[in-house]
Design a protein around this motif. Structure first.
Motif, PDB file in Angstrom:
ATOM      1  N   CYS A   1       0.812  -1.226   0.000  1.00 42.21           N
ATOM      2  CA  CYS A   1       0.000   0.000   0.000  1.00 42.21           C
ATOM      3  C   CYS A   1       0.847   1.278   0.000  1.00 42.21           C
ATOM      4  CB  CYS A   1      -0.957  -0.002   1.194  1.00 42.21           C
ATOM      5  SG  CYS A   1      -0.130   0.278   2.763  1.00 42.21           S
TER       6      CYS A   1
ATOM      7  N   LYS B   1       2.349   2.752   2.476  1.00 38.74           N
ATOM      8  CA  LYS B   1       2.367   3.480   3.760  1.00 38.74           C
ATOM      9  C   LYS B   1       3.689   3.227   4.485  1.00 38.74           C
ATOM     10  CE  LYS B   1      -0.181   3.561   8.128  1.00 38.74           C
ATOM     11  NZ  LYS B   1      -1.351   4.424   8.325  1.00 38.74           N
TER      12      LYS B   1
ATOM     13  N   ASP C   1      -2.239  -1.013   8.136  1.00 34.38           N
ATOM     14  CA  ASP C   1      -3.367  -1.089   7.201  1.00 34.38           C
ATOM     15  C   ASP C   1      -3.494  -2.476   6.582  1.00 34.38           C
ATOM     16  OD1 ASP C   1      -3.674   1.494   7.859  1.00 34.38           O
ATOM     17  OD2 ASP C   1      -3.316   2.332   5.847  1.00 34.38           O
ATOM     18  N   CYS C   2      -2.367  -3.072   6.201  1.00 32.72           N
ATOM     19  CA  CYS C   2      -2.405  -4.385   5.540  1.00 32.72           C
ATOM     20  C   CYS C   2      -2.307  -5.539   6.534  1.00 32.72           C
ATOM     21  CB  CYS C   2      -1.271  -4.505   4.523  1.00 32.72           C
ATOM     22  SG  CYS C   2      -1.358  -3.275   3.217  1.00 32.72           S
TER      23      CYS C   2
END
Ligand code: ZN
Length: 166
Positions: free
Chosen positions: A9, A11, A29-30
């Motif tokens: 992603c 980030k 997030d992942c």
């Protein structure tokens, strides 16, 4: 390899404590940890039915010295599958049998290299564009050619000869 950003992603990664591993880089997030382990490779001493050793000249590795077959493990592949594929791709030889020797950590490129001996019946060489020259070499001539500086070929040749009692 040290990850700073999440390769999925993008980030910036945090750190998270994971079991015995201690602090590991982690994308919230992942929900995915990123271990900074070495890349996996094989280092393969190819020997034919006449006890000759296959040596390769690869100018992107060394312009003066020769080495053994080596290559990165592809995702989804076992070490044995990598050995068979790399020997075929770089030399045109078909591995009939293989033997694990030992592993090497190659610090300059952060590689873990699994060392094998591959037994083949000599066939014509193919034309790999990763290989600049290729030859069968008598065992007692190998030391004239093989790379020993910044290269694991020499030590892998020594260890393989010890294991085979040659
Ligand atoms: Zn992510």
């Amino acid at each position: 390899m040290k990850f700073i950003y999440c390769p999925i992603c993008g980030k910036e990664l945090d750190e998270k404590s994971i079991g015995d591993e201690g602090l590991v880089r982690y994308c919230i997030d992942c929900d995915k940890p990123y271990f900074d382990g070495p890349a996996s490779c094989v280092e393969v001493l190819v020997i034919n039915e006449n006890n000759q050793i296959l040596l390769l000249k690869q100018n992107y590795i060394s312009k003066t010295h020769w080495g053994v077959v080596s290559g990165y493990v592809s995702n989804g592949e076992t070490l044995e599958e990598t050995v068979i594929r790399e020997v075929l791709e770089e030399t045109g030889q078909q591995v009939e049998k293989m033997l694990y020797v030992e592993s090497y950590y190659f610090k300059p490129n952060e590689l873990i290299m699994a060392g094998f001996i591959a037994f083949v019946k000599a066939k014509p060489f193919n034309n790999s564009n990763e290989v600049d020259d290729i030859m069968w070499c008598e065992i007692d001539e190998v030391n004239k050619y093989i790379a020993r500086v910044n290269n694991m070929s020499g030590i892998h040749f020594d260890n393989s000869m010890k294991l085979l009692n040659l």
